[in-house]
Design a protein around this motif. Sequence first.
Motif, PDB file in Angstrom:
ATOM      1  N   MET A   8       9.608  49.938  52.059  1.00 13.16           N
ATOM      2  CA  MET A   8      10.995  50.199  51.694  1.00 13.16           C
ATOM      3  C   MET A   8      11.171  49.939  50.200  1.00 13.16           C
ATOM      4  O   MET A   8      10.499  49.080  49.627  1.00 13.16           O
ATOM      5  CB  MET A   8      11.937  49.297  52.504  1.00 13.16           C
ATOM      6  CG  MET A   8      11.880  49.536  54.004  1.00 13.16           C
ATOM      7  SD  MET A   8      12.761  48.272  54.965  1.00 13.16           S
ATOM      8  CE  MET A   8      14.445  48.686  54.613  1.00 13.16           C
ATOM      9  N   ILE A  55      19.208  51.289  58.755  1.00  8.27           N
ATOM     10  CA  ILE A  55      18.158  51.575  57.770  1.00  8.27           C
ATOM     11  C   ILE A  55      16.799  51.114  58.292  1.00  8.27           C
ATOM     12  O   ILE A  55      15.795  51.842  58.186  1.00  8.27           O
ATOM     13  CB  ILE A  55      18.476  50.888  56.428  1.00  8.27           C
ATOM     14  CG1 ILE A  55      19.606  51.625  55.706  1.00  8.27           C
ATOM     15  CG2 ILE A  55      17.242  50.842  55.529  1.00  8.27           C
ATOM     16  CD1 ILE A  55      20.007  51.003  54.385  1.00  8.27           C
ATOM     17  N   THR A  59      13.730  53.629  59.177  1.00  6.61           N
ATOM     18  CA  THR A  59      12.479  53.506  58.427  1.00  6.61           C
ATOM     19  C   THR A  59      11.276  53.523  59.352  1.00  6.61           C
ATOM     20  O   THR A  59      10.223  54.087  59.020  1.00  6.61           O
ATOM     21  CB  THR A  59      12.479  52.208  57.597  1.00  6.61           C
ATOM     22  OG1 THR A  59      13.607  52.203  56.711  1.00  6.61           O
ATOM     23  CG2 THR A  59      11.200  52.075  56.782  1.00  6.61           C
ATOM     24  N   GLY A 365      17.941  55.313  55.179  1.00  5.61           N
ATOM     25  CA  GLY A 365      16.874  54.990  56.115  1.00  5.61           C
ATOM     26  C   GLY A 365      15.876  56.128  56.255  1.00  5.61           C
ATOM     27  O   GLY A 365      14.659  55.904  56.343  1.00  5.61           O
ATOM     28  N   SER A 369      11.962  56.207  55.445  1.00 12.64           N
ATOM     29  CA  SER A 369      10.985  56.692  56.424  1.00 12.64           C
ATOM     30  C   SER A 369      10.013  57.660  55.776  1.00 12.64           C
ATOM     31  O   SER A 369       8.804  57.612  56.032  1.00 12.64           O
ATOM     32  CB  SER A 369      11.722  57.378  57.584  1.00 12.64           C
ATOM     33  OG  SER A 369      10.803  58.010  58.458  1.00 12.64           O
TER      34      SER A 369
END
Length: 381
Positions: A8, A55, A59, A365, A369
Amino acid sequence: MLNRLKKMDWMMLTILLMFMGISTLLVRSATYNNPSYANHDLKTLVFYGIGFGVIILATLVDYRLILKTWYVWYGLGIVLLMLIFVFVQKKNGAQSWFEFGDVSFQPAEVMKLFLIIAVAAIMGRRQGDSLRMRTDVMVVAAVAFVPFLLVMMQPDLGNAMIYVFIVLGMLWIGNVRYSYVTIGLIVVVGGTLLFVTLFTSYNSEIQSYLESKKLGHWYERINTYIHPEEASKDASQQSRYAQIAIGSGGLSGDGYLQGESKNRKFIPYTYSDSIFVVIGEEFGFQGAAVLLLLYFLFIYRMILIAYQCYDLRGSFIIIGIATMMVFQIFQNIGMMIGIMPITGITLPFISYGGTSLLLNMMCIGLVFSIRAHQDKYQVEN
């Protein structure tokens, strides 16, 4: 799972935490002396808490699975937009929200993300080659036109405009031919000039027609923008007072909770659509500049992630999300300083509103991902 979460973007997360603090403070300032909107600042924190959970979950989900089933998400969005006309009664001249007690949901907001996913999947079939008019550009235009028409029928001009700019931004980055761009510019410029000419020539007829359809507020907003000198006092009041309030803030503002125009309720929806007025009046140019800098860094990080993608479809999705947010920021601030027409577009991550905030968090998010699942040797064509 832990490895995915480590990928992230921590700068974006830090900026989101800063947005949360800014939004909570501004919503409190906009509502603290209005009992009708009590606890909206606390609700904002709750929405952000849920948003950060969204989020994390997004992800962990491989975005390529979402791309494979794009038609399911797109179809779901269309169904939700159609159900609006079946189950929702008009409120303030529009049908836009499902309401379940204290909870409300706007399908037009969620449709933005579904449209981005659909367009990315369609353009991704070309694998970077120039988009063809009949099999690519026209298909994308048709996919975008259906939700655009349904949202215009609600009517919701703000979100309909966002659909258009999302598609334009994605087509541009999708390697569209310059000849198509030229044709598009001619159509847009010509259409705009034709609209202004017809609106001016048949002003009274258009006014009568829209008022007969209970859409007089559309006429007022358009006429205020095209002919500000002819606008009525009521039609130009929000824009005029917003500019006065922002200008009165000067360099450093009047101070937190001290905005006179806001406290005297000269400007409607200061907790939502008009929240930039609170920034300008109470924190001045310095506060507005800090917010714009945070937006710049946020969008920059998104574009950097898009640039690093091996999968072009992931890049298309991120550019679509970035385009959506840039337009919303420009439109919201622009209508408060008088360079854009008044619409119901909120300021991303700052305005109060659960649906729009959760949508934006879901979009981030999805960006994470894409970053977490980029594997050069596993990208599917």
